[in-house]
Scaffold this active site. Structure first.
Site, PDB file in Angstrom:
ATOM      1  N   GLY A 107     -54.385 -44.131  17.877  1.00 22.37           N
ATOM      2  CA  GLY A 107     -53.596 -43.245  17.012  1.00 22.37           C
ATOM      3  C   GLY A 107     -52.255 -42.944  17.666  1.00 22.37           C
ATOM      4  O   GLY A 107     -52.201 -42.590  18.838  1.00 22.37           O
ATOM      5  N   LYS A 163     -49.697  15.110  12.219  1.00 19.31           N
ATOM      6  CA  LYS A 163     -50.733  16.162  12.251  1.00 19.31           C
ATOM      7  C   LYS A 163     -51.732  15.886  11.117  1.00 19.31           C
ATOM      8  O   LYS A 163     -52.030  14.730  10.865  1.00 19.31           O
ATOM      9  CB  LYS A 163     -50.094  17.540  12.138  1.00 19.31           C
ATOM     10  CG  LYS A 163     -48.892  17.698  13.058  1.00 19.31           C
ATOM     11  CD  LYS A 163     -48.384  19.086  13.116  1.00 19.31           C
ATOM     12  CE  LYS A 163     -47.137  19.105  13.981  1.00 19.31           C
ATOM     13  NZ  LYS A 163     -46.806  20.395  14.483  1.00 19.31           N
ATOM     14  N   ASN A 216     -45.287  12.662  14.524  1.00 20.17           N
ATOM     15  CA  ASN A 216     -46.673  13.133  14.639  1.00 20.17           C
ATOM     16  C   ASN A 216     -46.990  13.824  13.319  1.00 20.17           C
ATOM     17  O   ASN A 216     -46.490  14.914  13.046  1.00 20.17           O
ATOM     18  CB  ASN A 216     -46.778  14.116  15.822  1.00 20.17           C
ATOM     19  CG  ASN A 216     -48.127  14.827  15.822  1.00 20.17           C
ATOM     20  OD1 ASN A 216     -49.117  14.289  15.341  1.00 20.17           O
ATOM     21  ND2 ASN A 216     -48.159  16.040  16.361  1.00 20.17           N
ATOM     22  N   GLY A 274     -41.148 -25.228  29.660  1.00 21.42           N
ATOM     23  CA  GLY A 274     -42.268 -24.602  30.363  1.00 21.42           C
ATOM     24  C   GLY A 274     -42.311 -23.099  30.124  1.00 21.42           C
ATOM     25  O   GLY A 274     -43.378 -22.513  29.932  1.00 21.42           O
ATOM     26  N   GLY A 321     -38.699 -27.836  24.817  1.00 18.08           N
ATOM     27  CA  GLY A 321     -39.229 -29.120  25.281  1.00 18.08           C
ATOM     28  C   GLY A 321     -39.083 -30.233  24.258  1.00 18.08           C
ATOM     29  O   GLY A 321     -38.064 -30.352  23.584  1.00 18.08           O
ATOM     30  N   ASP A 322     -40.150 -31.043  24.128  1.00 22.14           N
ATOM     31  CA  ASP A 322     -40.119 -32.232  23.269  1.00 22.14           C
ATOM     32  C   ASP A 322     -39.909 -31.909  21.796  1.00 22.14           C
ATOM     33  O   ASP A 322     -39.262 -32.653  21.069  1.00 22.14           O
ATOM     34  CB  ASP A 322     -41.462 -32.984  23.382  1.00 22.14           C
ATOM     35  CG  ASP A 322     -41.458 -33.897  24.582  1.00 22.14           C
ATOM     36  OD1 ASP A 322     -40.380 -34.060  25.192  1.00 22.14           O
ATOM     37  OD2 ASP A 322     -42.546 -34.432  24.909  1.00 22.14           O
ATOM     38  N   ARG A 338     -27.673 -26.007  26.625  1.00 21.04           N
ATOM     39  CA  ARG A 338     -27.975 -24.891  27.524  1.00 21.04           C
ATOM     40  C   ARG A 338     -26.709 -24.196  28.031  1.00 21.04           C
ATOM     41  O   ARG A 338     -26.732 -22.992  28.285  1.00 21.04           O
ATOM     42  CB  ARG A 338     -28.828 -25.377  28.701  1.00 21.04           C
ATOM     43  CG  ARG A 338     -30.259 -25.632  28.259  1.00 21.04           C
ATOM     44  CD  ARG A 338     -31.137 -26.067  29.377  1.00 21.04           C
ATOM     45  NE  ARG A 338     -32.533 -25.906  29.002  1.00 21.04           N
ATOM     46  CZ  ARG A 338     -33.548 -26.389  29.698  1.00 21.04           C
ATOM     47  NH1 ARG A 338     -33.325 -27.054  30.803  1.00 21.04           N
ATOM     48  NH2 ARG A 338     -34.776 -26.184  29.290  1.00 21.04           N
ATOM     49  N   LYS A 391     -51.235 -34.106  25.925  1.00 22.17           N
ATOM     50  CA  LYS A 391     -52.456 -33.723  26.646  1.00 22.17           C
ATOM     51  C   LYS A 391     -52.984 -32.347  26.280  1.00 22.17           C
ATOM     52  O   LYS A 391     -52.247 -31.370  26.263  1.00 22.17           O
ATOM     53  CB  LYS A 391     -52.153 -33.712  28.146  1.00 22.17           C
ATOM     54  CG  LYS A 391     -51.825 -35.069  28.708  1.00 22.17           C
ATOM     55  CD  LYS A 391     -51.839 -34.971  30.226  1.00 22.17           C
ATOM     56  CE  LYS A 391     -50.855 -35.952  30.827  1.00 22.17           C
ATOM     57  NZ  LYS A 391     -50.101 -35.404  31.912  1.00 22.17           N
ATOM     58  N   ASN A 402     -29.564 -26.441  33.628  1.00 20.83           N
ATOM     59  CA  ASN A 402     -30.316 -27.654  33.944  1.00 20.83           C
ATOM     60  C   ASN A 402     -30.160 -28.644  32.790  1.00 20.83           C
ATOM     61  O   ASN A 402     -31.060 -28.831  31.983  1.00 20.83           O
ATOM     62  CB  ASN A 402     -31.786 -27.275  34.158  1.00 20.83           C
ATOM     63  CG  ASN A 402     -32.614 -28.448  34.608  1.00 20.83           C
ATOM     64  OD1 ASN A 402     -32.082 -29.408  35.182  1.00 20.83           O
ATOM     65  ND2 ASN A 402     -33.904 -28.406  34.330  1.00 20.83           N
ATOM     66  N   HIS A 435     -29.970 -23.845  38.825  1.00 20.13           N
ATOM     67  CA  HIS A 435     -30.449 -25.080  39.438  1.00 20.13           C
ATOM     68  C   HIS A 435     -30.108 -26.223  38.488  1.00 20.13           C
ATOM     69  O   HIS A 435     -29.730 -25.983  37.331  1.00 20.13           O
ATOM     70  CB  HIS A 435     -31.961 -25.032  39.713  1.00 20.13           C
ATOM     71  CG  HIS A 435     -32.797 -25.284  38.497  1.00 20.13           C
ATOM     72  ND1 HIS A 435     -32.989 -24.336  37.514  1.00 20.13           N
ATOM     73  CD2 HIS A 435     -33.485 -26.389  38.082  1.00 20.13           C
ATOM     74  CE1 HIS A 435     -33.761 -24.828  36.569  1.00 20.13           C
ATOM     75  NE2 HIS A 435     -34.074 -26.080  36.878  1.00 20.13           N
ATOM     76  N   ASP A 440     -29.362 -21.035  33.103  1.00 20.50           N
ATOM     77  CA  ASP A 440     -30.135 -22.267  33.148  1.00 20.50           C
ATOM     78  C   ASP A 440     -29.199 -23.395  32.716  1.00 20.50           C
ATOM     79  O   ASP A 440     -29.087 -23.706  31.541  1.00 20.50           O
ATOM     80  CB  ASP A 440     -31.353 -22.177  32.227  1.00 20.50           C
ATOM     81  CG  ASP A 440     -32.136 -23.480  32.226  1.00 20.50           C
ATOM     82  OD1 ASP A 440     -31.871 -24.318  33.105  1.00 20.50           O
ATOM     83  OD2 ASP A 440     -32.998 -23.671  31.348  1.00 20.50           O
ATOM     84  N   GLY A 474     -31.859 -30.224  37.865  1.00 19.27           N
ATOM     85  CA  GLY A 474     -32.745 -31.304  38.300  1.00 19.27           C
ATOM     86  C   GLY A 474     -33.819 -30.818  39.248  1.00 19.27           C
ATOM     87  O   GLY A 474     -33.963 -29.623  39.506  1.00 19.27           O
TER      88      GLY A 474
END
Ligand code: PEP
Length: 653
Positions: free
Chosen positions: A305, A416, A414, A386, A363-364, A37, A206, A24, A60, A22, A62
């Protein structure tokens, strides 16, 4: 535990190994502004190259909306990689990624060479729609594949998932790399096997982005803290005035549902009690603003807020400082603005001060921790935004699932009918540190009354607990029996089925074992399905026929997809508890025949991922040789699992 083949389990020398990384990384005017990364991928690349692999890297970069363009080329990554590795990295500047030019470069590679292909997203839908053609072209370049792109593991793209099918078809290995292993170990342990108290912190704008994360983490954590923009929809759902704060009207019912769920599960849900407010969203984001603090249940209509307030900082901080595991995803406020960063900073600081395993879910929040200077104080910062969110949702990541299953060794005791609940607690506490560094799965299958104390004592360790038997009904008038859901609720992860003592003294049949195995799988328990011949059968020369019959019936109606969720234990009855061990040749012969039968029934790839154990007087003196056999993936151990010496069975010398 990651039950996937790793790069340590594949042949490297002289092999062409395609590695999905990765890379990216953020670029500004062609300059990489954060190379985290790239650095995170170095251990895998170094290992493969130093051991004589021909290392073909791909990634990859972008979103690539309008086809190949120099602004999203991986050329800058090749340069940075070369600096970090101190070794030549050949960049194949071919917008088609694959094709004759790339094939020629790969064909000329020597052992240890490193090649980087162009941005896989330059191939558009071929890549993002998991195109068969592109997947095959990538696979054609290599002998084996290593996926080390945790940040892309939630995407079923050709260079992450599609390629694995064609690598398998030519008999190559699909493994995960070191970064992937590390990410999954930290995130997985924190969420599924946390040292408690476990506090999860969710923030960000969100509610809609985190619906499944909230629900899943509520089930797993002890305290869920919700801050950031999403907290205001929760506050509104509780009937509070939130002024002009961020609100998602469509999620009010969902928030009420989660508040109820927390109550029902007896979990603590902490929401802000005050907020730092402004009149408007700062523009630009770091503009100076006029802030005022209000109680979370009395915010004026004209204010919004923007960060958690000082009382909330104190409340959240206390919970974090008392935790033993903390997972954080999403900032508490608009941390990009210094006046609105205090809440986020305080959370990072509390985590840095906590005597706990601290995991930042990408992420953030990762950006915030880096920006605020707390990065080196955390146990782990995920490289995936993600992907780490989907992991926290409890989803299986396609990039992880596509790797071959490994047969990690399993050593299961085990007991027993031995050990009381108090003896159980004391024994597990004593043996846990001895087996903490075991390079295998360690399990104790214990009498029913010992399960709860064993689970309790094994918390935060690498020991799994199992039962010695179960019934195939879910509930009802079955006096003396125990249902699979009861075992799950008690914390058991495994169950021994069809042990020869149960067959001999309690009339268990192959048909009964089959019904129980199906139910165990349905409830997420791993059945350890026992089979074995008597001395008479061995002397009559019917061992293999007998075992094949037992296995065929035990697996009747169990689909291929469920087979890797089971374990078979071959236990010659004449060797159980007698001190007579089958010779390694005898044990391997039968385990090999079982694998062959499973290949006939389910195909090679399923059968190769199934763990087959040997049981019968396994002890420190014979474990190493037995476990080294090609079809023996560990042991089911009776007598020797009752003593601390079991350490030497788990880690045979
Ligand atoms: C068992 O109980 O499954 C077993 C193999 O016992 P032992 O190791 O004592 O022979």
């Amino acid at each position: 535990m990651l039950n996937k083949k790793t790069e340590d389990q594949i042949e490297i020398k002289g092999k062409r190994i395609l590695v999905r990384c990765d890379f990216n990384v953020p670029l500004k005017g062609g300059v990489i502004t954060d190379d985290t990364r790239i650095r995170a991928a170095l251990p895998t690349i170094k290992k493969l190259s130093s051991e004589g692999g021909k290392v073909i890297l791909c990634s990859h970069l972008g979103k690539v909306k309008n086809g190949p363009n120099p602004g999203e080329s991986l050329a800058a990554v090749a340069v940075r990689l070369e600096e970090l590795l101190g070794k030549k990295v050949t960049f194949v500047d071919n917008d088609n990624v694959t094709g004759p030019e790339t094939t020629a470069v790969v064909a000329a590679m020597q052992e240890g060479d490193i090649v980087l292909l162009q941005n896989t997203r330059f191939r558009g839908a071929d890549e993002t729609k998991n195109g068969e053609g592109f997947s095959k072209e990538l696979a054609d370049l290599a002998d084996s594949f290593v996926c080390d792109a945790f940040g892309s593991a939630h995407r079923a793209h050709a260079s992450v998932v599609g390629v694995t099918k064609y690598i398998s078809e030519k008999g190559g290995d699909n493994a995960v790399g070191y970064l992937m292993e590390k990410e999954i170990a930290f995130l997985g342990n924190a969420v599924d096997n946390p040292v408690r108290p476990f506090v999860a912190i969710l923030g960000g704008a969100k509610v809609a982005d985190k619906l499944n994360v909230i629900s899943n983490l509520l089930e797993k954590c002890d305290t869920l803290i919700i801050g950031g923009g999403m907290a205001y929809t929760f506050l509104k759902a509780m009937g509070f005035e939130i002024g002009k704060s961020l609100l998602d009207e469509t999620k009010l019912d969902y928030c009420r549902e989660m508040i109820d769920k927390a109550k029902k599960l007896g979990k603590t849900l902490l929401l802000p009690v005050d907020a730092v407010t402004t009149e408007a969203f700062p523009d630009p984001i770091d503009a100076k603003v006029e802030t005022k603090v209000f109680a979370a249940n009395a915010m004026p209509a004209d204010r919004m807020g923007m960060d958690i307030g000082p009382k909330t900082v104190k409340l959240f901080g206390e919970a974090i400082r008392n935790a033993k595991t903390v997972v954080w995803n999403g900032p508490m406020g608009v941390f990009e603005n210094p006046q609105l960063a205090e809440g986020t900073k305080a959370i990072a600081q509390a985590m840095a001060e906590a005597d706990a395993v601290t995991v930042i879910g990408g992420g953030d929040s990762a950006a915030a921790v880096n920006q605020l200077g707390y990065a080196d104080k955390m146990s782990h910062i995920s490289t995936g935004g993600g992907a780490s969110l989907e992991f926290l949702e409890g989803k299986e990541l396609p990039g992880v699932m596509a790797a071959d299953d490994s047969r990690r060794r399993l050593v299961a005791g085990n007991w027993k009918m031995n050990k009381t609940p108090s003896e159980t607690k004391a024994f597990i506490a004593e043996i846990a540190p001895l087996v903490a560094d075991a390079d295998c799965d360690v399990v104790f299958c214990v009498p029913a009354v010992d399960i709860i104390p064993a689970v309790e004592a094994a918390k935060g360790t690498n020991i799994g607990i199992g039962a010695e038997n179960m019934y195939f009904e879910e509930k009802g008038a079955f006096t003396g029996e125990i249902a699979p859901n009861m075992l799950v609720d008690a914390g058991a992860k495994y169950v021994v089925l069809g042990h020869s003592e149960r067959r001999e003294y309690f009339g268990e049949t192959d048909e009964g074992v089959n019904k129980k195995a199906i139910k165990a799988i349905e409830h997420g328990l791993i059945p350890i399905i026992c089979c074995g011949e008597s001395l008479t059968q061995r002397e009559q020369g019917i061992t293999l026929d007998w075992i094949r019959k037992q296995i065929r019936i035990a697996y009747y109606n169990i689909p291929a997809a469920d087979v890797p969720k089971t374990v078979i234990a071959y236990e010659p009855i004449w060797a159980i508890g007698t001190g007579k061990v089958a010779t390694t040749e005898q044990a391997q012969e039968v385990c090999g025949a079982i694998r062959k039968l499973m290949i006939e029934l389910y195909g090679n790839s399923v059968a190769q991922s199934l763990r087959i154990l040997y049981g019968g007087s396994v002890a420190p003196a014979n474990a190493k040789e037995l476990f080294a056999q090609p079809d023996i993936d560990g042991g089911l151990v009776g007598g020797a699992s009752l003593k601390l010496d079991f350490e030497k069975v788990v880690k045979p010398e």
